[in-house]
Design a protein around this motif. Structure first.
Motif, PDB file in Angstrom:
ATOM      1  N   PRO A 174       0.772  -1.140   0.024  1.00 34.77           N
ATOM      2  CA  PRO A 174      -0.202   0.202   0.173  1.00 34.77           C
ATOM      3  C   PRO A 174       0.261   1.231  -0.129  1.00 34.77           C
ATOM      4  CG  PRO A 174      -1.011  -1.452   1.698  1.00 34.77           C
ATOM      5  CD  PRO A 174       0.785  -1.842   0.688  1.00 34.77           C
ATOM      6  N   GLU A 175       2.526   1.172   1.063  1.00 33.30           N
ATOM      7  CA  GLU A 175       2.328   2.215   0.808  1.00 33.30           C
ATOM      8  C   GLU A 175       3.543   2.647  -0.778  1.00 33.30           C
ATOM      9  OE1 GLU A 175       6.548   3.864   2.582  1.00 33.30           O
ATOM     10  OE2 GLU A 175       6.080   2.258   4.061  1.00 33.30           O
ATOM     11  N   ILE A 176       4.142   1.352  -1.147  1.00 34.62           N
ATOM     12  CA  ILE A 176       4.284   2.414  -2.673  1.00 34.62           C
ATOM     13  C   ILE A 176       3.100   2.390  -3.536  1.00 34.62           C
ATOM     14  CG2 ILE A 176       5.119   0.342  -4.564  1.00 34.62           C
ATOM     15  CD1 ILE A 176       6.194  -1.296  -2.924  1.00 34.62           C
ATOM     16  N   GLU A 177       2.137   1.461  -3.108  1.00 34.42           N
ATOM     17  CA  GLU A 177       1.075   2.242  -4.207  1.00 34.42           C
ATOM     18  C   GLU A 177       0.590   4.072  -3.531  1.00 34.42           C
ATOM     19  OE1 GLU A 177      -2.367  -0.397  -4.113  1.00 34.42           O
ATOM     20  OE2 GLU A 177      -1.308  -1.874  -5.269  1.00 34.42           O
ATOM     21  N   THR A 178       0.632   4.098  -2.903  1.00 36.24           N
ATOM     22  CA  THR A 178       0.528   5.767  -2.036  1.00 36.24           C
ATOM     23  C   THR A 178       1.927   6.126  -2.932  1.00 36.24           C
ATOM     24  OG1 THR A 178      -0.291   4.784  -0.209  1.00 36.24           O
ATOM     25  CG2 THR A 178       0.836   6.935  -0.500  1.00 36.24           C
ATOM     26  N   ASN A 179       2.767   6.060  -2.646  1.00 34.88           N
ATOM     27  CA  ASN A 179       3.582   6.869  -3.365  1.00 34.88           C
ATOM     28  C   ASN A 179       4.022   7.335  -4.981  1.00 34.88           C
ATOM     29  OD1 ASN A 179       5.707   6.683  -1.068  1.00 34.88           O
ATOM     30  ND2 ASN A 179       6.842   5.326  -1.053  1.00 34.88           N
ATOM     31  N   LEU A 180       3.866   6.286  -5.729  1.00 34.52           N
ATOM     32  CA  LEU A 180       3.071   5.864  -7.148  1.00 34.52           C
ATOM     33  C   LEU A 180       1.922   7.039  -7.539  1.00 34.52           C
ATOM     34  CD1 LEU A 180       3.474   2.624  -7.946  1.00 34.52           C
ATOM     35  CD2 LEU A 180       5.055   4.424  -8.741  1.00 34.52           C
ATOM     36  N   SER A 181       1.519   7.221  -6.827  1.00 34.13           N
ATOM     37  CA  SER A 181      -0.414   7.616  -6.472  1.00 34.13           C
ATOM     38  C   SER A 181       0.210   9.624  -6.089  1.00 34.13           C
ATOM     39  CB  SER A 181      -1.075   7.613  -5.414  1.00 34.13           C
ATOM     40  OG  SER A 181      -2.135   8.337  -5.976  1.00 34.13           O
ATOM     41  N   LYS A 182       1.041   9.364  -5.590  1.00 33.94           N
ATOM     42  CA  LYS A 182       1.910  10.955  -5.113  1.00 33.94           C
ATOM     43  C   LYS A 182       3.200  11.322  -6.008  1.00 33.94           C
ATOM     44  CE  LYS A 182       1.164  10.963  -0.378  1.00 33.94           C
ATOM     45  NZ  LYS A 182       2.262  10.869   1.050  1.00 33.94           N
ATOM     46  N   LEU A 183       3.924  10.416  -6.916  1.00 32.61           N
ATOM     47  CA  LEU A 183       4.397  11.121  -8.112  1.00 32.61           C
ATOM     48  C   LEU A 183       3.407  11.130  -9.241  1.00 32.61           C
ATOM     49  CD1 LEU A 183       7.333  11.297  -9.322  1.00 32.61           C
ATOM     50  CD2 LEU A 183       6.875   8.090  -9.664  1.00 32.61           C
ATOM     51  N   GLU A 184       2.197  10.238  -9.047  1.00 33.24           N
ATOM     52  CA  GLU A 184       1.567  10.576 -10.387  1.00 33.24           C
ATOM     53  C   GLU A 184       0.986  11.969 -10.392  1.00 33.24           C
ATOM     54  OE1 GLU A 184      -1.558   7.329  -9.965  1.00 33.24           O
ATOM     55  OE2 GLU A 184       0.498   6.147 -10.715  1.00 33.24           O
ATOM     56  N   LYS A 185       0.630  12.814  -9.323  1.00 34.09           N
ATOM     57  CA  LYS A 185       0.000  13.883  -9.460  1.00 34.09           C
ATOM     58  C   LYS A 185       1.215  14.963  -8.851  1.00 34.09           C
ATOM     59  CE  LYS A 185      -3.283  12.664  -6.482  1.00 34.09           C
ATOM     60  NZ  LYS A 185      -4.044  11.951  -4.983  1.00 34.09           N
ATOM     61  N   CYS A 186       2.513  14.313  -8.692  1.00 36.64           N
ATOM     62  CA  CYS A 186       3.316  15.636  -8.336  1.00 36.64           C
ATOM     63  C   CYS A 186       4.039  15.899 -10.338  1.00 36.64           C
ATOM     64  CB  CYS A 186       5.120  15.162  -8.100  1.00 36.64           C
ATOM     65  SG  CYS A 186       4.830  15.078  -5.683  1.00 36.64           S
ATOM     66  N   ILE A 187       3.702  14.691 -11.032  1.00 35.83           N
ATOM     67  CA  ILE A 187       4.333  15.219 -12.613  1.00 35.83           C
ATOM     68  C   ILE A 187       2.931  15.776 -13.521  1.00 35.83           C
ATOM     69  CG2 ILE A 187       4.173  14.058 -14.605  1.00 35.83           C
ATOM     70  CD1 ILE A 187       5.143  11.166 -13.532  1.00 35.83           C
TER      71      ILE A 187
END
Length: 189
Positions: free
Chosen positions: A120-133
């Motif tokens: 779940p943490e990895i998924e959260t980080n990827l979601s944040k990365l997509e938002k940062c992009i």
């Protein structure tokens, strides 16, 4: 109605737009032809089983029938990669309680429980990365997506964007720095 040869001439984004308009399954068929290998590779990377990966490929493309109508997709290949990865992570999560001992040697490097708790943490980080992009300027966003998500080389990016080589390198470097800053602000390194 377009022929199979006509579909081959269209870009991914044109096919997505056509599917949203017509809902013709042969459009999904063309996307399937183009990206079966990519999705299979993603599934195999996560699931570590050829048969499960083949099944997952079919499930991902079946999901596209509905998902493409619901989502605004600007870069199909990157979006499909993320969709396939998320599908596999959900499958792994659902297996956690079932035959965990059977799959753990293949997906774990150290303590199995720690890794599954990290999903779940990895998924959260990827979601944040997509938002940062999405916070990047248009030129940086375009170059970063082409370089990292579509794995284009500098030369290809210059041809696609019309930017000179130094501009492409600058946009990628600055975009990467801005992503790092954004992720750190959001509590991720």
């Amino acid at each position: 109605m377009l022929s199979a040869d006509d579909y081959k001439k269209l870009t991914d984004e044109e096919l997505v737009a056509l599917y949203k308009q017509s809902e013709q399954l042969d459009v999904i068929g063309e996307l399937y032809q183009r990206y079966t290998s990519l999705v299979f590779g993603v599934c195999l990377k996560y699931l570590k089983d050829r048969e499960e990966s083949r099944d997952a490929v079919m499930q991902v493309f079946e999901k596209l029938i509905v998902s493409l109508k619901e989502h605004a997709v600007s870069q199909f290949k990157g979006w499909l990669y993320v969709t396939a990865r998320n599908h596999c992570l959900m499958q792994l999560r659902s297996k956690k309680g079932k035959n965990f001992e059977e799959i753990s040697p293949f997906i774990m490097e150290t303590d199995p429980e720690a890794h599954l708790q990290d999903v779940p943490e990895i998924e959260t980080n990827l979601s944040k990365l997509e938002k940062c992009i999405e916070t990047l300027g248009e030129e940086q966003k375009l170059c970063v997506r082409l370089f990292y998500l579509e794995q284009k080389c500098y030369k290809e990016i210059t041809e696609i964007t019309g930017f000179d080589l130094n501009k492409v390198k600058s946009h990628i470097q600055n975009g990467k720095r801005n992503l790092k800053i954004c992720m750190e602000r959001n509590g991720q390194a």
